[in-house]
Structure formats: structure tokens, C-alpha cells
Design a protein around this motif. Structure first.
Motif: not given
Length: 313
Positions: A261-288
Motif C-alpha cells: 500500500g501507499w503507507a508501506q512504500v512511503n513509511q514502512g512498518y510502524v508500531s507506535e501510535d504516533d507512527d500509526e497516525t502518520e500511516k493513517l494520513h497516507y491511507d487517507f491520501y490513497y483513498i482520496k
């Protein structure tokens, strides 16, 4: 057609590196964080009388309470043929992320994905996954045998995850870790893989780095539970946690989850809440920006990720 898209993609990357964008910034509103975005020559305007030659556009917070002089400046630049961008628009384009702080900004539909493409993509996913399963069957069986020989336990790892429409499903992966205690299977700490995790086996490290451990998810695609490309599905125990901690988290399930997905190729693996927020922003960009063109870009960047091992744990 494919060669044309590939050529445009490569040309865009090369041109961005050789000749970065030059953008003039109108002061006022939410433009202060623009200088944190690299790869752009930012020109900060100090007066409406200031004209900067050879800029690719003018950026302004069009929702801010700008003075009449600055509004006239923006209008004059537009009449002169210089593109004018809203700060949020240019931030999304340059970072590949969509930040949503308030429900009114989403308006419950402004980032809804194209429903026709969802159906077309599902058919393409299903056909490609079925063909891949048939071709790769001998390799999959060999890997399963090697996993069983290396450590006790099943070759296939199963986990309940949240998917399309907020429905849970069982995801399949090759087991890359030693078997955990059954009674601890739903503990959040065990659902997160940390850097250098001692539970990962020697063969598992290779499978994770090469992403071969993801291949059994072809079964999930054939079952229409997943796609090749989409937001990564999270374990149900993690989804429950993030749904409480992060606003709009469940909205990412409006499209089918993907192997990449878009988050994986930009951010890689995440495990903390702050990183997950960043991942969510990438996910919304993909959906939009849900489209075959963005999927094609993700495929290209996934191939690069496979070669580099970016984001693996």
C-alpha cells in the motif's frame, strides 16, 4: 500505454531531483510548516509588491483572513498565468498524505473512493491472484515444508484482522516466528513485531525481508477479502486500540486492504501510535486519490521496496 506511464513516472522523478519546484508563499494562515517539506525551493513573500521570477506557483492559505492587498496579489498572479495553490492542496501533493483534523473537513464523502473502480479492481485482483496461486503452488509448498523443518508449529500463520467494510477476516501468512503461547495470542504487545524481535526465526528473517511471507494472502484476494494494493489490514486487537486512540481510524476500511500500500512504500512498518497516525494520513491520501494510476505507482515502488528490504522487521 504501460510504457508511457512508466516513462512519465521516471521522468517526473528525475526532473524533481534535477530541478526542484520553486514556490512563492503568501504569509498568513497555516503556511508555517511548509518549510519542513524538502525538495522544494520556498520563496517567502514579505510584501504584495514582491515579484519572484520563474516560480512554479504561488501557495496561500485561502481560508485565512488575508488582507485586500494580498488577495489582489493572488488575483494578479493568477491572471498572469501563475498557478495558485491552497496550502492543504500543495501539502498533500508533495507529501502524499491527507491530514484530517475535523469531521467538517471530510464532509463525509469528499474522499470517498470511486465505486466503479472498486468493482473493476476486484475482478482484476481475483484473476491475477488465481493465476499466481496456480503458478506459484510448487514454491509455496516448498516454503511451507522448510518452515515445518526449521521449527515446530504450523507453516501458515493465521490472524484475525479488520478488513473491507469494517468486517473481520482471517489473514494467511507464512509463519516467520516461533509459536507463542495460545492464551496470549490476543495480547496487543504480542501482535506488534519490534526491531530485532527474538521470536523471528532465521528463515523467517529472509521471508520477511523478501516479503515472501505475504504470498499466502493470495488466498485472501481470491476470497475477495483483500486486494493486491490497499491499506494494510491490522490485527483486530490493534484495530480496537487504534479506533479509540485515533480519530477516523475505521474510515480506512472503506476500501479493501492490500498486500502492499501507499503507507508501506512511503513509511514502512510502524508500531507506535504516533507512527500509526502518520500511516493513517497516507491511507487517507490513497483513498482520496484512489485510481489505477496511483496503484501503478505503488506497484513500481513496491518492486523497489522488495529489492531494498525497506520497512521489514
Amino acid at each position: 500505454m504501460t510504457l508511457s506511464i512508466l516513462w512519465y513516472f521516471v521522468l517526473t522523478i528525475v526532473s524533481r531531483r534535477l530541478d526542484p519546484y520553486s514556490l512563492a508563499v503568501v504569509p498568513g494562515g497555516a503556511v508555517g510548516r511548509l518549510d519542513e517539506i524538502g525538495g522544494v525551493n520556498w520563496h517567502w513573500l514579505v510584501s504584495p509588491d514582491m515579484i519572484i521570477d520563474r516560480v512554479n506557483g504561488v501557495v496561500a492559505d485561502l481560508r485565512a483572513d488575508l488582507s485586500d492587498d494580498w488577495e489582489r496579489y493572488i488575483a494578479d498572479r493568477a491572471l498572469a498565468g501563475v498557478p495558485v495553490y491552497h496550502v492543504k492542496q500543495i501539502t498533500e501533493s508533495l507529501t502524499g498524505r491527507v491530514e484530517i483534523e475535523h469531521l467538517s473537513e471530510n464532509t463525509l464523502g469528499s474522499i470517498n473512493p470511486n465505486q466503479a473502480y472498486i468493482k473493476i479492481k476486484q475482478v482484476i485482483d481475483w484473476v491475477c491472484a488465481l493465476l499466481a496461486l496456480i503458478v506459484l503452488a510448487p514454491l509455496l509448498l516448498l516454503i511451507a515444508l522448510m518452515i515445518r523443518l526449521e521449527s515446530p508449529g504450523p507453516a501458515i500463520f493465521r490472524q484475525e484482522r479488520l478488513g473491507f467494510g469494517g468486517k473481520s477476516f482471517t489473514v494467511y501468512k507464512f509463519r516467520t516466528m516461533t509459536v507463542s503461547e495460545p492464551e496470549a495470542a490476543n495480547v496487543r504487545s504480542l501482535a506488534v513485531t519490534k526491531p530485532g524481535d527474538s521470536r523471528v526465526t532465521r528463515l523467517g528473517r529472509f521471508l520477511r525481508r523478501s516479503r515472501i511471507d505475504e504470498l499466502p494472502q493470495l488466498i485472501n484476494i481470491v476470497r475477495s477479502e483483500m486486494s493486491w494494493i490497499g491499506p494494510r489490514p491490522e490485527a483486530t486487537v490493534l484495530s480496537s486500540h487504534y479506533s479509540v486512540a485515533l480519530p477516523f481510524y475505521r474510515y480506512r476500511n472503506i476500501v479493501r486492504p492490500g498486500i502492499s500500500g501507499w503507507a508501506q512504500v512511503n513509511q514502512g512498518y510502524v508500531s507506535e501510535d504516533d507512527d500509526e497516525t502518520e500511516k493513517l494520513h497516507y491511507d487517507f491520501y490513497y483513498i482520496k486519490n484512489f485510481s489505477p494510476w496511483l496503484d501503478f505507482v505503488i506497484v513500481l515502488r513496491t518492486l523497489k521496496t522488495l529489492l531494498s528490504g525497506f520497512g521489514s522487521r
